[in-house]
Scaffold this active site. Structure first.
Site, PDB file in Angstrom:
ATOM      1  N   CYS A 328      -3.736  -1.193   1.622  1.00  0.00           N
ATOM      2  CA  CYS A 328      -3.457   0.289   1.518  1.00  0.00           C
ATOM      3  C   CYS A 328      -4.384   1.213   2.059  1.00  0.00           C
ATOM      4  CB  CYS A 328      -3.410   0.209  -0.222  1.00  0.00           C
ATOM      5  SG  CYS A 328      -2.345   1.523  -0.517  1.00  0.00           S
ATOM      6  N   HIS A 466      -0.339  -4.573  -2.285  1.00  0.00           N
ATOM      7  CA  HIS A 466      -1.051  -4.821  -3.281  1.00  0.00           C
ATOM      8  C   HIS A 466      -0.810  -6.236  -3.950  1.00  0.00           C
ATOM      9  CE1 HIS A 466      -3.430  -1.092  -3.278  1.00  0.00           C
ATOM     10  NE2 HIS A 466      -2.203  -0.520  -3.458  1.00  0.00           N
TER      11      HIS A 466
END
Length: 529
Positions: A328, A466
Site C-alpha cells: 500500500c 493488505h
C-alpha cells in the site's frame, strides 16, 4: 433485547481489546451469539468489510473471537490520525472528512444518533454485546462530550468492568483513583474490577485486593495473568514495536511515523525460525533477509521522514542484494514519483530540499527553502525511492474492496509466490501506473501493474493488497524460499493458515480468562443469572 457488558480501562493499553476478545470467545463457548462494539476508535490499522466499508482492526479481531463476520456497525466511528493534531474521520465505514482535534471534539456529540443506530443493529443480531471503552473514563477534560466511555455506558445502560494493568505497576492506585474521580452515578455503574497482565503467584495480591474491594466498594472479578498469545493489538501502543525479535530468518519492517496496518506481518510470527522486528533507526537495519515497507496514512510525510532520517539511503544501498517488499503506502513510496494534485494529504509538514521536493503548490523550492521549520504549504509532488518503475497519483476517492485469487507469474527473488492463493483487501487513496515504456520492458501490455509489481532486476516488489501474506500458501512460500536461499532447515507446521492459527490463540485466551475470572458473577452483573 441483547444483554451488554462494557470493559473500560484505567488508561490506554490496559488490555481492554484483549479482555473483550477473551470474554467474547468465552460467551461463544457458552452458547451465546456475541457481537463486539466500540463506538469510537482511534487507530491506523483498519479493515475493509465485505460491503466495502472501513472499520478498525481491533473490532475485527474481536469479531473473529466472537465467530462472526466483521461489520462496520461494530465500530461506527474510526479516527485515523493524519498529523499530531488532526485525523480522518470515518463514520459508518465512509470518510466524513479531515478534522483537527478541537474541531472534532466540538462536533462528535452530533454523531450519537449514528452510534445508537449501529448499536441497535447489533442488538438485533446478538444475545450479548461486549463493549470496549477507550483510554480512561476519568479523563476530566473529556467527560463533557464523552461518547465512548461512561457517556456511552449511560446511553445503552451497560454495566462496566474496570481493568487496570498491573504489569506497569501501581494497579491499586489506578483502579481506586479512577473510581474516586468518577461521579457517584458512574461509580455505581462500575460492577467489577479486573487486575490484568499479572505475572507470578496471585496469592501475594490477597491483602491488596481485600483493601481495594473495601475502599472501592466494588468486587474484583478477575486477576488475569499476562497472556502470551499472538493476536492483533492496538497499533499505537503495541508491544511489537519494542520487542527485539531474533530468528534465523530476519524480517525487518520499517516503522515510520504514520505506519498503518502493520498487522500484515503478524502472520510470520507463527514461524519459529522467523524474527519480525520494527526498525526506526537506519543504523539498526543491518542486512535482513527481507525489508518490508508497510502501509502509511501519510505516504508523502513518511517518505520525507525516510529521506530525513537516512532510512531511504540505507535501504537503497543494500536493495541490490536484500529483497524489498512494499504494501500500500510502502508500495507507493518505492516508485518514481508520488503526486498529490488534490491535496489529499494536505497539511503542514517538514520538508527538506535534497532534490526530493519538486513543487509546493506550483512553486519550485530552491536550495535555501529548508530551514528546519515546518513548511506552510503541502507537498504536491515528491520523488519516490525509484526502486519500482511506477508513478502514483493520490486522489480523493478511497478504494475499499476485498479481493482474492491466485498470484500471476512473478519473476526474480519473489518467484516462489507465483500461482499462490491470496486473500486480502485494498484500502488506499491513489492510482499507481507504470512509468512510460516501463510496462513494455517488463513484458506487460497495459499501464497498470498487476496484484504484485516487480522491479526489472527482480529484487523489489509492491502490492496494494493488505493481508497478502495471510494465507499459508503465500507466507509459507516466502519463508521457505528465504530458508532455502540461506540453507536453513525449517520445522513442521508451515502450512497452517493464519486464520486457523488465530483460532488456536482465541481459544487459548478464553481458556486463560475462564480459569481466572468469576464468570458466574459476570453473568449475575449482566442480569442473566
Amino acid at each position: 433485547m441483547a444483554k451488554s457488558i462494557m470493559i473500560q480501562g484505567t488508561m490506554s493499553s490496559a488490555g481492554k481489546s484483549f479482555l473483550c476478545a477473551a470474554l467474547a470467545r468465552t460467551f461463544v463457548q457458552d452458547g451465546y451469539r456475541v457481537m463486539p462494539f466500540k463506538s469510537q476508535n482511534m487507530a491506523l490499522n483498519s479493515f475493509v468489510t465485505k460491503e466495502g466499508l472501513e472499520m478498525g482492526r481491533a473490532q475485527v479481531m474481536q469479531a473473529e473471537a466472537a465467530c462472526v463476520d466483521p461489520i462496520c456497525a461494530m465500530n461506527p466511528i474510526l479516527l485515523k490520525p493524519t498529523s499530531d493534531v488532526g485525523s480522518q474521520v470515518i463514520v459508518n465505514g465512509e470518510v466524513l472528512g479531515n478534522m483537527r482535534a478541537r474541531e472534532y471534539f466540538a462536533y462528535k456529540k452530533q454523531l450519537i444518533p449514528e452510534i445508537l443506530k449501529a448499536y441497535h443493529k447489533l442488538e438485533e443480531m446478538a444475545d450479548i454485546i461486549v463493549i470496549e471503552g477507550a483510554g480512561s473514563p476519568a479523563e476530566i477534560n473529556l467527560k463533557d462530550n464523552d461518547i465512548v466511555n461512561m457517556g456511552l455506558a449511560k446511553i445503552v445502560d451497560a454495566p462496566v468492568l474496570l481493568a487496570g494493568d498491573i504489569d506497569r505497576g501501581g494497579v491499586f492506585a489506578q483502579l481506586l483513583g479512577t473510581v474516586m474521580l468518577l461521579p457517584k452515578d458512574e461509580q455505581e455503574r462500575v460492577k467489577g474490577l479486573i487486575i490484568n497482565k499479572f505475572r507470578g503467584d496471585k496469592s501475594i495480591l490477597d491483602s491488596g485486593i481485600k483493601m481495594l474491594e473495601e475502599r472501592a466498594g466494588i468486587p474484583v472479578v478477575a486477576t488475569v495473568p499476562y497472556m502470551d498469545v499472538q493476536v492483533e493489538d492496538e497499533d499505537s501502543l503495541t508491544d511489537r514495536f519494542q520487542v527485539k525479535a531474533h530468528g534465523q530468518i530476519d524480517f525487518a519492517v520499517i516503522r515510520y511515523p504514520h505506519i498503518s496496518n502493520f498487522t500484515d506481518f503478524n502472520v510470520f510470527e507463527q514461524f519459529p525460525e522467523v524474527g519480525v522486528r520494527y526498525v526506526t533507526n537506519p543504523r539498526d537495519l543491518g542486512e535482513p533477509d527481507v525489508i518490508f515497507l508497510p502501509g502509511s496514512k501519510n505516504t508523502i510525510g513518511d517518505l520525507i521522514w525516510m529521506r530525513e532520517t537516512g532510512m531511504e539511503l540505507q535501504i537503497k544501498r543494500i536493495a541490490d542484494r536484500v529483497p524489498v517488499f512494499g504494501v500500500c503506502g510502502g508500495y507507493q513510496m518505492l516508485g518514481e514519483t508520488v503526486s498529490d494534485p488534490e491535496g489529499v494529504e494536505s497539511q503542514e509538514m517538514a520538508v527538506q530540499n535534497d532534490g526530493s521536493v519538486l513543487t509546493v503548490d506550483g512553486e519550485t523550492l530552491g536550495v535555501d527553502a529548508w530551514s528546519g521549520a515546518r513548511a506552510a504549504k503541502a507537498v504536491r509532488e515528491i520523488r519516490g525511492m525509484g526502486l519500482l518503475p511506477v508513478n502514483t497519483v493520490l486522489m480523493g476517492n478511497k478504494t475499499r474492496t476485498q479481493t482474492d485469487g491466485k498470484l500471476g507469474e512473478i519473476s526474480g527473488i519473489f518467484e516462489a509466490l507465483t500461482g499462490r492463493h491470496y486473500e486480502g483487501y485494498e484500502i488506499h487513496m491513489g492510482k499507481t501506473t507504470y512509468t512510460e515504456n516501463a510496462h513494455a520492458s517488463l513484458g506487460g501490455s497495459g499501464t497498470t501493474p498487476g496484484i504484485v509489481c516487480i522491479s526489472p532486476n527482480g529484487m523489489c516488489a509492491g502490492s496494494y493488497i493488505h493481508g497478502i501474506f495471510d494465507t499459508a500458501e503465500v507466507a509459507g512460500a516466502l519463508v521457505k524460499s528465504v530458508a532455502e536461499r540461506r540453507g536453513i532447515v525449517l520445522g513442521q507446521g508451515l502450512q497452517m493458515d493464519y486464520r486457523t492459527f488465530k483460532e488456536t490463540q482465541y481459544n487459548k485466551m478464553a481458556d486463560i480468562f475462564r480459569t481466572n475470572v468469576d464468570m458466574d458473577l459476570i453473568y449475575r452483573i449482566m442480569g442473566m443469572k
